[in-house]
Enzyme design. Structure first.
Site, PDB file in Angstrom:
ATOM      1  N   HIS A   1       0.820  -1.214   0.000  1.00 42.66           N
ATOM      2  CA  HIS A   1       0.000   0.000   0.000  1.00 42.66           C
ATOM      3  C   HIS A   1       0.855   1.267   0.000  1.00 42.66           C
ATOM      4  O   HIS A   1       0.365   2.360   0.291  1.00 42.66           O
ATOM      5  CB  HIS A   1      -0.970  -0.001   1.185  1.00 42.66           C
ATOM      6  CG  HIS A   1      -2.037  -1.026   1.043  1.00 42.66           C
ATOM      7  ND1 HIS A   1      -2.831  -1.432   2.105  1.00 42.66           N
ATOM      8  CD2 HIS A   1      -2.450  -1.763  -0.013  1.00 42.66           C
ATOM      9  CE1 HIS A   1      -3.685  -2.356   1.681  1.00 42.66           C
ATOM     10  NE2 HIS A   1      -3.479  -2.578   0.415  1.00 42.66           N
TER      11      HIS A   1
ATOM     12  N   SER B   1      -7.292  -6.691  10.361  1.00 41.99           N
ATOM     13  CA  SER B   1      -8.718  -6.984  10.578  1.00 41.99           C
ATOM     14  C   SER B   1      -9.321  -7.759   9.416  1.00 41.99           C
ATOM     15  O   SER B   1     -10.449  -8.218   9.491  1.00 41.99           O
ATOM     16  CB  SER B   1      -9.488  -5.668  10.746  1.00 41.99           C
ATOM     17  OG  SER B   1      -9.392  -4.904   9.529  1.00 41.99           O
TER      18      SER B   1
HETATM   19  C1  LIG Z   1     -12.995  -0.945   2.986  1.00 41.38           C
HETATM   20  C2  LIG Z   1     -12.999  -2.144   2.045  1.00 41.38           C
HETATM   21  C3  LIG Z   1     -14.315  -2.827   2.026  1.00 41.38           C
HETATM   22  N1  LIG Z   1     -12.667  -1.649   0.678  1.00 41.38           N
HETATM   23  C4  LIG Z   1     -11.786  -2.342  -0.060  1.00 41.38           C
HETATM   24  O1  LIG Z   1     -11.265  -3.381   0.291  1.00 41.38           O
HETATM   25  C5  LIG Z   1     -11.455  -1.671  -1.359  1.00 41.38           C
HETATM   26  C6  LIG Z   1     -12.522  -2.008  -2.404  1.00 41.38           C
HETATM   27  C7  LIG Z   1     -12.597  -3.435  -2.717  1.00 41.38           C
HETATM   28  C8  LIG Z   1     -11.805  -4.065  -3.603  1.00 41.38           C
HETATM   29  N2  LIG Z   1     -12.144  -5.381  -3.627  1.00 41.38           N
HETATM   30  C9  LIG Z   1     -13.164  -5.608  -2.769  1.00 41.38           C
HETATM   31  C10 LIG Z   1     -13.831  -6.794  -2.433  1.00 41.38           C
HETATM   32  C11 LIG Z   1     -14.820  -6.729  -1.506  1.00 41.38           C
HETATM   33  C12 LIG Z   1     -15.139  -5.465  -0.930  1.00 41.38           C
HETATM   34  C13 LIG Z   1     -14.454  -4.299  -1.253  1.00 41.38           C
HETATM   35  C14 LIG Z   1     -13.472  -4.381  -2.175  1.00 41.38           C
HETATM   36  N3  LIG Z   1     -10.116  -2.050  -1.790  1.00 41.38           N
HETATM   37  C15 LIG Z   1      -9.440  -1.182  -2.583  1.00 41.38           C
HETATM   38  O2  LIG Z   1      -9.887  -0.115  -2.982  1.00 41.38           O
HETATM   39  C16 LIG Z   1      -8.026  -1.611  -2.975  1.00 41.38           C
HETATM   40  C17 LIG Z   1      -6.963  -0.686  -2.337  1.00 41.38           C
HETATM   41  C18 LIG Z   1      -6.979  -0.825  -0.871  1.00 41.38           C
HETATM   42  C19 LIG Z   1      -5.797  -0.062  -0.252  1.00 41.38           C
HETATM   43  C20 LIG Z   1      -6.231   1.237   0.390  1.00 41.38           C
HETATM   44  N4  LIG Z   1      -5.121   1.844   1.113  1.00 41.38           N
HETATM   45  C21 LIG Z   1      -4.813   1.603   2.375  1.00 41.38           C
HETATM   46  N5  LIG Z   1      -3.709   2.141   2.991  1.00 41.38           N
HETATM   47  C22 LIG Z   1      -2.851   3.082   2.282  1.00 41.38           C
HETATM   48  C23 LIG Z   1      -3.217   4.462   2.607  1.00 41.38           C
HETATM   49  C24 LIG Z   1      -3.091   4.751   4.087  1.00 41.38           C
HETATM   50  O3  LIG Z   1      -2.584   3.949   4.856  1.00 41.38           O
HETATM   51  O4  LIG Z   1      -3.518   5.847   4.429  1.00 41.38           O
HETATM   52  S1  LIG Z   1      -5.805   0.481   3.252  1.00 41.38           S
HETATM   53  C25 LIG Z   1      -5.382   0.720   4.929  1.00 41.38           C
HETATM   54  O5  LIG Z   1      -6.466   0.213   5.635  1.00 41.38           O
HETATM   55  C26 LIG Z   1      -6.225  -1.145   5.927  1.00 41.38           C
HETATM   56  C27 LIG Z   1      -6.415  -1.258   7.386  1.00 41.38           C
HETATM   57  O6  LIG Z   1      -6.495  -2.560   7.703  1.00 41.38           O
HETATM   58  P1  LIG Z   1      -5.604  -3.171   8.896  1.00 41.38           P
HETATM   59  O7  LIG Z   1      -4.170  -2.890   8.641  1.00 41.38           O
HETATM   60  O8  LIG Z   1      -6.077  -4.538   9.050  1.00 41.38           O
HETATM   61  O9  LIG Z   1      -5.995  -2.256  10.167  1.00 41.38           O
HETATM   62  P2  LIG Z   1      -7.375  -2.250  10.998  1.00 41.38           P
HETATM   63  O10 LIG Z   1      -7.328  -1.018  11.821  1.00 41.38           O
HETATM   64  O11 LIG Z   1      -8.532  -2.492  10.111  1.00 41.38           O
HETATM   65  O12 LIG Z   1      -7.239  -3.536  11.966  1.00 41.38           O
HETATM   66  C28 LIG Z   1      -6.218  -3.578  12.927  1.00 41.38           C
HETATM   67  C29 LIG Z   1      -6.200  -5.009  13.462  1.00 41.38           C
HETATM   68  O13 LIG Z   1      -5.113  -5.115  14.386  1.00 41.38           O
HETATM   69  C30 LIG Z   1      -5.581  -5.660  15.603  1.00 41.38           C
HETATM   70  N6  LIG Z   1      -4.760  -5.067  16.681  1.00 41.38           N
HETATM   71  C31 LIG Z   1      -4.914  -3.839  17.264  1.00 41.38           C
HETATM   72  N7  LIG Z   1      -3.922  -3.649  18.187  1.00 41.38           N
HETATM   73  C32 LIG Z   1      -3.139  -4.777  18.152  1.00 41.38           C
HETATM   74  C33 LIG Z   1      -1.969  -5.199  18.869  1.00 41.38           C
HETATM   75  N8  LIG Z   1      -1.404  -4.431  19.807  1.00 41.38           N
HETATM   76  N9  LIG Z   1      -1.435  -6.401  18.565  1.00 41.38           N
HETATM   77  C34 LIG Z   1      -2.013  -7.226  17.618  1.00 41.38           C
HETATM   78  N10 LIG Z   1      -3.120  -6.876  16.895  1.00 41.38           N
HETATM   79  C35 LIG Z   1      -3.667  -5.671  17.170  1.00 41.38           C
HETATM   80  C36 LIG Z   1      -7.061  -5.318  15.691  1.00 41.38           C
HETATM   81  O14 LIG Z   1      -7.725  -6.279  16.471  1.00 41.38           O
HETATM   82  C37 LIG Z   1      -7.485  -5.389  14.216  1.00 41.38           C
HETATM   83  O15 LIG Z   1      -7.851  -6.715  13.866  1.00 41.38           O
HETATM   84  C38 LIG Z   1      -4.805  -1.471   5.594  1.00 41.38           C
HETATM   85  O16 LIG Z   1      -4.790  -2.179   4.403  1.00 41.38           O
HETATM   86  C39 LIG Z   1      -4.195  -0.088   5.401  1.00 41.38           C
HETATM   87  O17 LIG Z   1      -3.138  -0.106   4.487  1.00 41.38           O
HETATM   88  N11 LIG Z   1      -7.850  -1.468  -4.392  1.00 41.38           N
HETATM   89  C40 LIG Z   1      -8.494  -2.300  -5.246  1.00 41.38           C
HETATM   90  O18 LIG Z   1      -9.252  -3.167  -4.868  1.00 41.38           O
HETATM   91  O19 LIG Z   1      -8.164  -2.064  -6.558  1.00 41.38           O
HETATM   92  C41 LIG Z   1      -8.811  -2.940  -7.518  1.00 41.38           C
HETATM   93  C42 LIG Z   1      -7.894  -4.106  -7.795  1.00 41.38           C
HETATM   94  C43 LIG Z   1      -7.296  -4.875  -6.808  1.00 41.38           C
HETATM   95  C44 LIG Z   1      -6.473  -5.959  -7.139  1.00 41.38           C
HETATM   96  C45 LIG Z   1      -6.203  -6.274  -8.379  1.00 41.38           C
HETATM   97  C46 LIG Z   1      -6.813  -5.465  -9.363  1.00 41.38           C
HETATM   98  C47 LIG Z   1      -7.666  -4.398  -9.050  1.00 41.38           C
END
Ligand SMILES: CC(C)NC(=O)[C@H](Cc1c[nH]c2ccccc12)NC(=O)[C@H](CCCC/N=C(/NCCC(=O)O)S[C@H]1O[C@H](COP(=O)(O)OP(=O)(O)OC[C@H]2O[C@@H](n3cnc4c(N)ncnc43)[C@H](O)[C@@H]2O)[C@@H](O)[C@H]1O)NC(=O)OCc1ccccc1
Length: 224
Positions: free
Chosen positions: A105, A173
């Site tokens: 990313h 997540s």
């Molecule tokens: C919201 C979601 C539904 N939307 C998507 O997924 C979209 C759309 C989509 C595509 N396909 C789909 C299929 C189904 C549904 C939706 C889609 N995806 C896209 O747009 C992607 C682009 C997505 C990237 C966006 N950019 C980021 N980041 C960069 C910028 C920035 O950082 O500002 S995403 C960003 O959010 C995401 C966050 O997720 P996590 O890292 O998991 O963080 P989160 O807070 O959610 O969870 C934290 C976890 O840690 C745990 N935790 C907390 N503390 C601790 C601790 N102390 N120890 C251990 N664990 C811990 C928690 O319990 C929790 O489980 C990361 O990926 C992060 O990089 N592009 C794309 O699909 O293009 C086409 C394509 C793809 C492939 C091939 C051809 C064409």
């Protein structure tokens, strides 16, 4: 033995870098559509540049934690067998000493010219006037993958996942695709899949093994 390790924001949480979806996560304080989409950048580029300047400042002030360090030790103990595929835009894996890191990313400390595609080390504080050292255009943007954009290095990632014997997901997540689909791909390819997370995630059912707890504790314990 080839090992693919997918990391998310949870691995950097104990280094003081907020996650996205936890109770006080980034997406509870900022509108994802405004700050992490190409459309948002077109509408209000200053808001987006300020958002990433703040995250870059936090990243520069942060330090790798025991989870990052344990993964660097694992790689050193198994040269050529371990690759980290991270969704994180911080550089804490590299600062912990990990060599084989794929930032799917993007990276906070890199700038991208929207005019010619040139990349260069981002100034600590980017401005809309930051000029591209290659074409001179003032069209610099954070070198991160926004929603709706294709993640980086997808072909290499797909090859590594298809060939790995062990797939580990740490601190994610499992809500953002295509990253969240990699575990199922690894399992289909026959890998032993392990989840290390604070709690169950959207993709927990995919894993053969789950260990819950803070990354700084469960990751070193799994590596040892
Ligand atoms: C919201 C979601 C539904 N939307 C998507 O997924 C979209 C759309 C989509 C595509 N396909 C789909 C299929 C189904 C549904 C939706 C889609 N995806 C896209 O747009 C992607 C682009 C997505 C990237 C966006 N950019 C980021 N980041 C960069 C910028 C920035 O950082 O500002 S995403 C960003 O959010 C995401 C966050 O997720 P996590 O890292 O998991 O963080 P989160 O807070 O959610 O969870 C934290 C976890 O840690 C745990 N935790 C907390 N503390 C601790 C601790 N102390 N120890 C251990 N664990 C811990 C928690 O319990 C929790 O489980 C990361 O990926 C992060 O990089 N592009 C794309 O699909 O293009 C086409 C394509 C793809 C492939 C091939 C051809 C064409």
């Amino acid at each position: 033995m080839s090992i693919v390790i997918l990391t998310g924001a949870g691995i950097s949480a104990e280094s003081g870098l907020g996650t996205f979806r936890d109770k006080d996560g980034l997406w509870t304080r900022y509108d994802l559509e405004e700050v992490a989409t190409p459309e948002g950048f077109a509408r209000n580029p200053q808001l987006v540049v300020d958002f990433y300047n703040a995250r870059r400042a936090n990243c520069l002030a942060a330090r790798p934690n025991a989870a990052h360090e344990a993964l660097a030790r694992l790689e050193a103990a198994r040269p050529g067998e371990v690759v980290i595929v991270t969704q994180n835009v911080d550089d804490l894996h590299q600062r912990a000493g990990s060599q084989s890191v794929i930032q799917m990313h993007g990276a906070l400390r890199s700038a991208l010219c929207a005019a010619c595609g040139h990349r260069w080390p981002a100034p600590d504080v980017m401005s809309l006037a930051t000029a591209c050292p290659s074409c001179g255009a003032a069209r610099a943007r954070p070198d991160v993958v926004w929603f709706g954009e294709i993640p980086y290095h997808m072909d290499e990632i797909a090859d590594r996942v298809a060939a790995c014997e062990i797939f580990v997901a740490i601190g994610t997540s499992g809500q953002v695709y295509p990253a969240a689909g990699l575990a199922a791909e690894a399992r289909r390819a026959g890998a032993h899949c392990v989840e290390l997370n604070l709690e169950a995630s959207e993709i927990s059912r995919v894993f053969h093994e789950r260990r819950f707890g803070p990354a700084s504790q469960v990751v070193p314990a799994w590596v040892e």
